[in-house]
Motif scaffolding. Structure first.
Motif: not given
Length: 168
Positions: A30, A135, A138-139
């Motif tokens: 993350d 990205g 975590s997204s």
């Protein structure tokens, strides 16, 4: 308190300390880094930023990915050939080398022969999918970098979350 109970309490305490230390020391996926480390035979050669990678010659290729979890999908990936990244780090980096190991932040690792890396329009380091940044995990993303092999029918070696290229 007898000696057996003390031993159990000490063992439990030691396990807790070790678990906390491991959690603290392990890198978190993350904590996304937009950098790419290049290593040759155990020595760090260069760390590229996202901006430096984007400044390299870019290509956009339409790729169909067959995934057991996501089915069959077609995307437009933008990136640069891995060989261009390696040569920018060190013009002679591939001379005398046999393989390039690609490592992801999730510890997924794939080894490519240098001959495959040198092929025209085959192994790409991508940073965008359908004109959007990949990205981070975590997204729900697959980046900041990802390996796409254009001549690989099933994408089993398409490393996500790439942070290291190691030449040996």
């Amino acid at each position: 308190m007898n000696i057996n109970n003390r031993l159990v309490y000490w063992s439990i305490g030691l396990l807790i300390v070790m678990a906390v230390a491991l959690i603290y020391l392990m890198p978190s996926m993350d904590e996304q880094s937009d950098s790419l480390t290049i290593i040759k035979k155990g020595q760090q050669v260069k760390i590229f930023t996202m901006e430096e990678i984007k400044a390299l010659p870019a290509v956009t290729r339409q790729v169909t990915i067959r995934s057991a979890s996501e089915g069959i999908n077609t995307y437009n990936f933008t990136g640069t050939p891995v060989r261009e990244v390696l040569i920018k780090a060190d013009e002679e980096i591939l001379q005398g080398s046999k393989e390039v190991t690609v490592k992801g932040m999730d510890y997924f690792t794939v080894v490519f022969a240098c001959e495959e890396i040198m092929e025209d329009d085959n192994v790409l380091l991508v940073y965008a999918q359908d004109d959007q940044p990949l990205g981070d995990r975590s997204s729900g993303g697959t980046g900041p970098f990802r390996i796409i092999i254009l001549r690989d029918q099933f994408g089993m070696r398409a490393v996500k979350y790439v942070d290291t290229l190691e030449v040996n």
